[in-house]
Enzyme design. Structure first.
Site, PDB file in Angstrom:
ATOM      1  N   ASP A 227      -0.344   0.030  -0.206  1.00 52.90           N
ATOM      2  CA  ASP A 227      -0.858   1.334  -0.601  1.00 52.90           C
ATOM      3  C   ASP A 227      -2.248   1.074  -1.168  1.00 52.90           C
ATOM      4  O   ASP A 227      -2.597  -0.052  -1.528  1.00 52.90           O
ATOM      5  CB  ASP A 227       0.055   2.023  -1.632  1.00 52.90           C
TER       6      ASP A 227
HETATM    7  C1  BGC Z   1      -1.371   7.218  -1.727  1.00 54.40           C
HETATM    8  C2  BGC Z   1      -0.976   7.033  -0.265  1.00 54.40           C
HETATM    9  C3  BGC Z   1      -2.130   7.401   0.616  1.00 54.40           C
HETATM   10  C4  BGC Z   1      -3.318   6.525   0.261  1.00 54.40           C
HETATM   11  C5  BGC Z   1      -4.547   6.805   1.081  1.00 54.40           C
HETATM   12  C6  BGC Z   1      -2.645   6.470  -2.039  1.00 54.40           C
HETATM   13  O1  BGC Z   1      -3.088   6.761  -3.321  1.00 54.40           O
HETATM   14  O2  BGC Z   1      -0.340   6.780  -2.567  1.00 54.40           O
HETATM   15  O3  BGC Z   1       0.139   7.823   0.026  1.00 54.40           O
HETATM   16  O4  BGC Z   1      -1.768   7.254   1.954  1.00 54.40           O
HETATM   17  O5  BGC Z   1      -3.657   6.758  -1.111  1.00 54.40           O
HETATM   18  O6  BGC Z   1      -5.100   8.030   0.758  1.00 54.40           O
END
Ligand code: BGC
Length: 754
Positions: A227
């Site tokens: 993530d």
């Molecule tokens: C979120 C993800 C997301 C990623 C990219 C993160 O903060 O938890 O779900 O896909 O950011 O935006």
């Protein structure tokens, strides 16, 4: 792409560089070897592709916002989820996006997790099935998905640092099961690891999670990415099986990888595994690219149809719905004009258009509108309230569009309560004083408390229904569409009823999952608690009858499949769809188990008077629990019950089935095993029989002769629970000592093993 050859030609530095992003949304290219970069974008219920990375990092292209996962789940419809997936895949192809970041299949542990709107359910089977359908839809268009957030990302509070303390059975049966089903069934191209720690280990460097379970047990062959910003120790991550760090860490972590290989801390083979998976993904993405166009208007219509299928009719007293267009109807509430249809954070879509109920209703009839409340703060605007009350007075029926404003729930923080804004509650209260015919249409990402439930006649839950939610709501309100959604989560009466209440969001970084496997309905059922609306609940404008339940056998082995079928008949006068749910109950178990667990569901469409047979196939997993003593799923032989219901609390048909198994749990005794444990197996009885009799005699004597029945009971239960080591106190024979006992226990253990 000849990946083997490329691996031979890449320098160590190039290999390390491929293990992290080039920027926020791209992998790195290696021009020298013709390795292109690919783009990833959020997800999950629409495409959030950034327009201009340098100048305006948060500006996304115009796209279509479909209902969010909490809404989609209420469709209980694999076909609908697949259709949404296909639409997303088309958008991605047309926009040159190779992987869309979603779906999210974390379990709704608490109704106040800020990101619940992005997740499907409190039930792992339902979440797995729907996530799988979504993935299949997207990937059928040659675009990858990223199943997220693996695993146990069940709160937003301190999400990057919390340590979730979860026992293995709970992890396996609840939190991992949702991922397991989707991974095995739909093979997502990528998986996104979560921010949090699980039992002390960051998911981004948790070898048990990313390799032992995901790859070795479940057979996953795709790529794991982090993530955004989830990496703690990058080198440990490579060792654990985290292939790609996202976004870029500006070469800093790549350098650490190079150093680790040079100083022998990390082997080239370990690094190569990650590089190979990055290359495989890039190759697959490149190979799958096709010319594509996407028709936004057509997708808007799809979003409308799907949203209508996801809406859940929760109350319909006196058949207040569907509305008759000839009645005098008032639409009250800002959400009628400006619906809340999606949540905040990384999933926020720049919708190309939004259809409000107020706009959609123009095609049906004239209604009178009043705003009623404001959403930028929770304060009653007396003038707006007064106008709304006057309007309600003048009309036959009042539809109040209410719910949670943006600030009440979002990625990044959790709610602290389950209440709706006070100003909206007051509005409902005041309107009730002048008009009894109230329908509430709720826009919210997850459950709210409803102090007004007895004051209203109709309740339509539309969740965050996507950009066409207003049109979908009108389709149901006026009966163009017969509601068929059912709740994918329980609505408790109040927050403190929820099983995680005492341990959510934890103390600092310490989060204890003390409710164990008893999440959602598994808890409310076990405690026999009243809820506001149960899991699986939802009404229709027609009625359905369930009949003729048959099982392929009333006795099976756990290695065989049980086929269950029943008839569903539409007994009303409207065409409609019914979600038929199958639950399994283990009637007697030596470990705590839920009263029932969802193991199958089907959605059937029926014309008035029509009957269809619904068929389910149940395998071993439908009856099993996760037994940590054997690190595997285990079926305890005995009687189970197959329950067919219209909701988790409306079981219409049931039949017993006896499940048999050849599997046995390993039993080993020691001096602290009890007399009762030993008497529970033939081997124990054979070796200990004589001594146990003597022991019982001794114990009864020492508790006085001529005891009444109660004392006898007490003595029996006392000797049953006495550890074997205690037997020497009741048998005076000198040769019967601790050493002798240990030898006898060894004999039994050896007999059990052979
Ligand atoms: C979120 C993800 C997301 C990623 C990219 C993160 O903060 O938890 O779900 O896909 O950011 O935006």
């Amino acid at each position: 792409m000849n990946i083997k050859k490329i691996l031979d030609e890449l320098t160590l530095e190039e290999k390390a560089s491929l293990c992290s992003g080039a920027d926020f949304w791209h992998t790195k290219a290696v021009e020298r070897l013709d390795i292109p970069q690919i783009m990833v974008s959020d997800g999950p219920h629409g495409l959030r592709k950034n327009i201009d990375l340098a100048e305006n990092p948060n500006q996304a292209i115009k796209a279509v916002c479909f209902p969010t996962a909490s809404a989609l789940a209420c469709s209980f419809d694999r076909t609908a989820l697949k259709a949404v997936g296909k639409a997303l895949g088309e958008e991605c192809q047309a926009e040159d996006v190779s992987v869309i970041l979603g779906p999210g299949c974390n379990i709704k542990r608490s109704p106040i997790c800020g990101r619940n709107f992005e997740y499907f359910s409190e039930d792992p089977y339902l979440a797995a099935e729907l996530a799988g359908a979504h993935i299949k839809g997207v990937q059928s268009k040659g675009v990858g998905t990223s199943l997220k957030h693996f695993a146990a990302n069940n709160q937003e509070t301190r999400r990057l640092t919390v340590d979730e303390k979860i026992d293995e059975r709970t992890l396996r049966e609840i939190y991992l099961a949702a991922f397991e089903g989707a991974v095995k069934n739909a093979k997502p191209w990528t998986i996104m690891c979560s921010y949090n720690r699980i039992n002390g280990f960051h998911s981004s460097q948790n070898k048990w999670l990313l390799t032992d379970v995901l790859r070795d047990e479940w057979g996953y062959e795709g790529l794991v990415m982090s993530d955004w910003g989830a990496v703690d120790d990058r080198v440990e991550g490579v060792k654990a099986g985290l292939d790609l760090e996202m976004p870029a860490s500006f070469g800093k972590n790549d350098k650490l990888i190079v150093e680790a290989v040079n100083n022998g801390e990390l082997s080239m083979e370990e690094l190569d595994k990650c590089v190979q998976r990055v290359l495989e993904l890039v190759d697959k993405a490149e190979e799958s690219k096709t010319e594509a166009k996407w028709d936004m208007e057509a997708q808007h219509e799809l979003a409308r149809n799907i949203s209508a299928q996801c809406s859940v009719l929760l109350k319909n007293e006196d058949n207040i719905l569907p509305l008759d267009k000839n009645e005098k109807i008032a639409f009250i509430g800002l959400f009628a004009q400006k619906p809340r249809y999606q949540g905040g954070g990384s999933s926020h879509i720049n919708s190309f258009k939004v259809t409000s109920a107020l706009e959609a209703v123009k095609d049906i009839c004239e209604v009178e509108y009043e705003q009623g409340y404001i959403t930028d703060e929770d304060r009653t605007d007396e003038e707006l309230l007064e106008k709304a009350v006057q309007c309600a007075k003048r009309n036959d029926k009042v539809v109040i569009f209410a719910g949670l404003p943006d600030a009440f729930e979002s990625e990044g923080y959790d709610r602290t309560h389950m209440r709706m804004p006070d100003c909206q509650l007051r509005l409902i209260e005041e309107i009730k004083k002048v008009n009894d015919n109230i329908v509430v249409v709720l826009h919210n990402g997850s459950p709210v408390e409803m102090p007004f439930i007895n004051d209203i006649k109709g309740l339509l839950e539309v969740y965050l229904g996507g950009q066409a939610v207003g049109a979908a709501a009108c389709d149901i309100l006026f009966g163009k569409v017969n509601p068929s959604g059912k709740l994918a989560e329980t609505f408790p009466l109040k927050l403190s009823d929820n099983p995680s209440y005492l341990n959510f969001p934890g103390v600092g970084d310490d989060v204890q999952y003390r409710e164990g496997i008893f999440v959602g309905y598994r808890y409310y059922d076990k405690k026999d608690m009243q809820v506001l609306f149960p899991f699986g609940y939802g009404l229709s404008y027609t009625s359905f009858e369930y009949s003729n339940l048959t099982l392929s056998s009333d006795e099976i082995r756990d290695t065989k499949t049980l086929t269950v079928s029943c008839d569903i008949t539409n007994t009303g006068d409207r065409e409609g769809m019914e979600i038929v749910q199958l639950y399994v109950r283990d009637k007697e178990s030596s470990v705590p188990r839920p009263v029932k667990e969802l193991k199958g569901f089907e959605k059937v469409s029926l014309k008035p008077g029509e009957t269809r047979r619904v068929v389910f196939n149940l395998d071993k997993r439908a009856f099993a629990y996760y037994e940590t003593a054997i690190s595997d799923w285990f079926v305890e032989y005995g009687e189970f019950e197959i329950l067919i219901g219209a909701s988790s609390r409306d079981i219409r048909l049931s039949k017993p089935v006896y499940v048999n198994t050849d599997a046995k749990l390993p039993v080993q005794f020691d001096l602290n095993s009890t007399v009762g444990d030993m008497m529970s197996c033939d081997e124990g009885k054979a070796v200990f029989g004589e001594y146990i009799d003597k022991f019982c005699e001794g114990m009864l004597q020492s508790n006085g002769d001529g005891l009444g029945e109660a004392s006898r009971e007490m003595a029996v239960s006392m000797f049953r629970d006495t550890p074997l080591r205690g037997m020497i106190c009741y048998d005076e024979r000198p040769e019967f000592d601790r050493t002798k006992l240990a030898e006898m226990i060894d004999t039994v253990n050896n007999m059990l093993e052979s």
